[in-house]
Design an enzyme around this catalytic site. Sequence first.
Site, PDB file in Angstrom:
ATOM      1  N   ARG A  59      74.921  30.155  44.310  1.00 16.39           N
ATOM      2  CA  ARG A  59      74.454  29.356  43.178  1.00 16.39           C
ATOM      3  C   ARG A  59      75.454  29.521  42.184  1.00 16.39           C
ATOM      4  NH1 ARG A  59      68.794  29.264  39.856  1.00 16.39           N
ATOM      5  NH2 ARG A  59      68.358  27.613  41.393  1.00 16.39           N
ATOM      6  N   HIS A  79      71.354  20.203  43.436  1.00 19.82           N
ATOM      7  CA  HIS A  79      70.145  20.902  43.808  1.00 19.82           C
ATOM      8  C   HIS A  79      69.756  20.664  45.119  1.00 19.82           C
ATOM      9  CE1 HIS A  79      68.030  24.352  43.440  1.00 19.82           C
ATOM     10  NE2 HIS A  79      67.353  24.287  42.298  1.00 19.82           N
ATOM     11  N   GLN A  93      66.212  22.244  46.332  1.00 21.12           N
ATOM     12  CA  GLN A  93      65.100  21.610  45.525  1.00 21.12           C
ATOM     13  C   GLN A  93      64.555  20.334  46.192  1.00 21.12           C
ATOM     14  OE1 GLN A  93      63.345  23.383  42.710  1.00 21.12           O
ATOM     15  NE2 GLN A  93      61.944  21.636  43.330  1.00 21.12           N
ATOM     16  N   ASP A 127      62.963  17.241  34.487  1.00 16.27           N
ATOM     17  CA  ASP A 127      63.531  18.589  34.529  1.00 16.27           C
ATOM     18  C   ASP A 127      63.771  18.893  33.033  1.00 16.27           C
ATOM     19  OD1 ASP A 127      64.767  21.044  35.290  1.00 16.27           O
ATOM     20  OD2 ASP A 127      66.550  19.938  36.123  1.00 16.27           O
ATOM     21  N   CYS A 185      60.921  20.797  38.886  1.00 11.73           N
ATOM     22  CA  CYS A 185      61.397  21.741  39.779  1.00 11.73           C
ATOM     23  C   CYS A 185      61.060  23.067  39.057  1.00 11.73           C
ATOM     24  CB  CYS A 185      62.822  21.666  39.702  1.00 11.73           C
ATOM     25  SG  CYS A 185      63.711  21.487  38.250  1.00 11.73           S
ATOM     26  N   ARG A 212      59.782  25.262  48.550  1.00 14.18           N
ATOM     27  CA  ARG A 212      60.784  25.806  48.759  1.00 14.18           C
ATOM     28  C   ARG A 212      61.026  27.009  49.912  1.00 14.18           C
ATOM     29  NH1 ARG A 212      64.100  25.859  44.065  1.00 14.18           N
ATOM     30  NH2 ARG A 212      65.837  26.259  45.593  1.00 14.18           N
TER      31      ARG A 212
HETATM   32  N1   CP Z   1      63.767  25.270  40.810  1.00 15.22           N
HETATM   33  C1   CP Z   1      64.663  26.233  40.753  1.00 15.22           C
HETATM   34  O1   CP Z   1      65.624  26.504  41.517  1.00 15.22           O
HETATM   35  O2   CP Z   1      64.033  27.395  40.298  1.00 15.22           O
HETATM   36  P1   CP Z   1      65.049  28.817  39.952  1.00 15.22           P
HETATM   37  O3   CP Z   1      66.037  28.466  39.109  1.00 15.22           O
HETATM   38  O4   CP Z   1      63.917  29.900  39.126  1.00 15.22           O
HETATM   39  O5   CP Z   1      65.606  29.345  41.272  1.00 15.22           O
HETATM   40  N1  NVA Z   2      68.722  21.435  35.858  1.00 21.05           N
HETATM   41  C1  NVA Z   2      68.384  22.845  36.007  1.00 21.05           C
HETATM   42  C2  NVA Z   2      67.648  23.085  37.256  1.00 21.05           C
HETATM   43  C3  NVA Z   2      67.048  24.540  37.248  1.00 21.05           C
HETATM   44  C4  NVA Z   2      66.366  24.795  38.578  1.00 21.05           C
HETATM   45  C5  NVA Z   2      69.550  23.605  35.546  1.00 21.05           C
HETATM   46  O1  NVA Z   2      70.607  23.549  36.301  1.00 21.05           O
HETATM   47  O2  NVA Z   2      69.610  24.761  34.981  1.00 21.05           O
END
Ligand code: CP
Ligand code: NVA
Length: 300
Positions: free
Chosen positions: A101, A128, A131, A219, A259, A287
């Site tokens: 990540r 993502h 997700q 989101d 999400c 997930r």
């Molecule tokens: N939806 C998601 O990726 O959540 P986190 O940021 O908690 O991993």
């Molecule tokens: N769009 C958000 C998703 C988090 C799961 C971010 O990137 O922070």
Amino acid sequence: MKKDFLTLLDLTPEELQALLKRADEFKSGKDSSACPLIGKSIGLLFNKTSTRTRISFQTGIYQLGAQAIYINTNDLQLGRGESIEDTARVLSRYLHCIVIRTYEHDIINTLAQNSTIPIVNGLTDLHHPCQALADILTIQEKKGRLKGVRMAYIGDGNNVVNSLIEAASLTGIDLTIACPRGYEPDRTIYDNARSKGSKVKILTSPDEAAKDADVLYTDVWISMGQEKEIERKKKKFEGYQINSRLVSLAKPDAIVMHCLPAHRGEEITDEVIDSAQSVVLDQAENRLHTQKALLEMLVR
Ligand code: CP
Ligand code: NVA
């Protein structure tokens, strides 16, 4: 040949169907004794915070018989200037897969190009895909089909919706996005989907997008790394909220998706996210099941 999962389009429609079927088997408890990845080690390299991604991968990896090694990338020598290329080459000698990540999507491209093990995108600024896998399974479970399902995404044109555009391409979901001008999803991803004949369109009106939708999705307005833009973006996104009025424009049996994490009172109201139409916890649970199916497919 190793296979990476950097974007959803790294899967063919057939591979996606097989993955959904396997995720459903994991979820229903079939094969609960199978540990296909026994003896393997999977690195979780995170440079942004996470609740769902981190814990669902860590738990799923344990259930598959492998060990997860979680590390904040700042604690690697990478944080002191060791190159991504050297990090990739070295970690390939120890691990059987890396879930990462991070910020710029190019970082995971470089990691993948220099690794001999599969690289899984646990979120970048651009995509993502993990997700999206859980979202697709959730829609299939709740609506009984994917092709022709009318999905409205209301809000920021970010990593989550970029992956949903690719989900629409792979599944035949009909996706309408409503966002303020200047906050559209990635142009290349959108143009690629359109050139393949996917039913994806971008509007500015949330009402128009929500009308007769089967699925309403949103989101956060401020993604990780965009904190400096809070005040400017909050003004721009007024009106791009999933609330009871917007839900009333969708089909009566529409589901509401997010999400998570949610900024309650901004992109979605308490009333809607806690309503019977909300499936956000099923999404979060899925997930676990979809990522187990993904790792089983990628890790040898
Ligand atoms: N939806 C998601 O990726 O959540 P986190 O940021 O908690 O991993
Ligand atoms: N769009 C958000 C998703 C988090 C799961 C971010 O990137 O922070």
